[in-house]
Design a protein around this motif. Structure first.
Motif, short mmCIF file in Angstrom:
data_model
loop_
_atom_site.label_atom_id
_atom_site.label_comp_id
_atom_site.label_asym_id
_atom_site.label_seq_id
_atom_site.Cartn_x
_atom_site.Cartn_y
_atom_site.Cartn_z
N HIS A 5 79.09 12.26 -23.73
CA HIS A 5 80.15 12.40 -24.74
C HIS A 5 80.91 13.69 -24.48
N ARG A 6 82.24 13.66 -24.70
CA ARG A 6 83.05 14.89 -24.61
C ARG A 6 83.14 15.53 -25.99
N GLU A 7 82.93 16.85 -26.05
CA GLU A 7 82.93 17.57 -27.32
C GLU A 7 83.78 18.84 -27.21
N LEU A 8 84.32 19.26 -28.35
CA LEU A 8 85.05 20.53 -28.43
C LEU A 8 84.11 21.63 -28.91
N TRP A 9 84.11 22.73 -28.19
CA TRP A 9 83.32 23.90 -28.57
C TRP A 9 84.26 25.12 -28.55
N PHE A 10 84.09 26.01 -29.54
CA PHE A 10 84.92 27.20 -29.65
C PHE A 10 84.05 28.42 -29.37
N ASP A 15 85.21 35.13 -25.86
CA ASP A 15 86.64 35.28 -25.58
C ASP A 15 87.53 34.39 -26.45
N ARG A 16 86.93 33.67 -27.40
CA ARG A 16 87.64 32.85 -28.38
C ARG A 16 88.41 31.69 -27.72
N SER A 17 87.88 31.21 -26.62
CA SER A 17 88.50 30.07 -25.94
C SER A 17 87.92 28.76 -26.47
N TRP A 18 88.68 27.69 -26.27
CA TRP A 18 88.24 26.34 -26.61
C TRP A 18 87.79 25.68 -25.33
N LEU A 19 86.62 25.02 -25.38
CA LEU A 19 86.10 24.31 -24.23
C LEU A 19 85.92 22.83 -24.56
N VAL A 20 86.09 22.01 -23.55
CA VAL A 20 85.69 20.61 -23.65
C VAL A 20 84.41 20.50 -22.83
N VAL A 21 83.32 20.21 -23.53
CA VAL A 21 82.01 20.14 -22.90
C VAL A 21 81.60 18.67 -22.82
N THR A 22 81.23 18.23 -21.64
CA THR A 22 80.71 16.88 -21.47
C THR A 22 79.19 17.00 -21.49
N ARG A 23 78.58 16.35 -22.49
CA ARG A 23 77.15 16.54 -22.75
C ARG A 23 76.50 15.20 -23.03
N ASN A 24 75.24 15.07 -22.60
CA ASN A 24 74.45 13.91 -22.95
C ASN A 24 73.83 14.21 -24.31
N THR A 25 74.20 13.45 -25.33
CA THR A 25 73.73 13.74 -26.69
C THR A 25 72.27 13.37 -26.90
N LEU A 36 76.85 18.33 -18.60
CA LEU A 36 77.30 17.86 -17.30
C LEU A 36 78.49 18.65 -16.78
N SER A 37 79.35 19.12 -17.68
CA SER A 37 80.50 19.93 -17.27
C SER A 37 81.10 20.61 -18.49
#
Length: 96
Positions: free
Chosen positions: A53-58, A63-73, A79-80
């Motif tokens: 699943h792709r998730e948003l993490w702050f 550095d207060r960036s937004w990441l899209v994390v691909t994770r096995n829930t 994964l990335s």
């Protein structure tokens, strides 16, 4: 859990705030004929998958960036991870 930040390297997940489904980056066109239905689905209809699943993490405590994390829930294996800005720019250009 360590999140592989694209700019800062591996960071502890406690530095981040989970903000939901990565599909939130794909906001509907507010000017489209079906905008009301599209925004209803965007706001209220979400999948809760078991698996990749792709998730948003702050990165709140960094550095207060937004990441899209691909994770096995199921296993919590990451994964990335990439900057949400980069993914949004690629999506705009049609590269998805």
């Amino acid at each position: 859990m360590l999140i592989p930040h694209p700019l800062l390297g591996a960071r502890d997940a406690q530095e981040f705030t989970y903000l939901g489904d990565g599909s939130l980056l794909d906001r509907p066109d507010g000017m489209a004929n079906d905008a009301a239905q599209a925004f209803y689905e965007y706001t209220y209809l979400r999948d809760n998958p078991a698996g990749v699943h792709r998730e948003l993490w702050f990165h709140e405590q960094g550095d207060r960036s937004w990441l899209v994390v691909t994770r096995n829930t199921v296993t919590h294996e990451i994964l990335s991870a990439e900057l949400a800005r980069d993914m949004a720019l690629r999506t705009r250009k049609g590269d998805k």
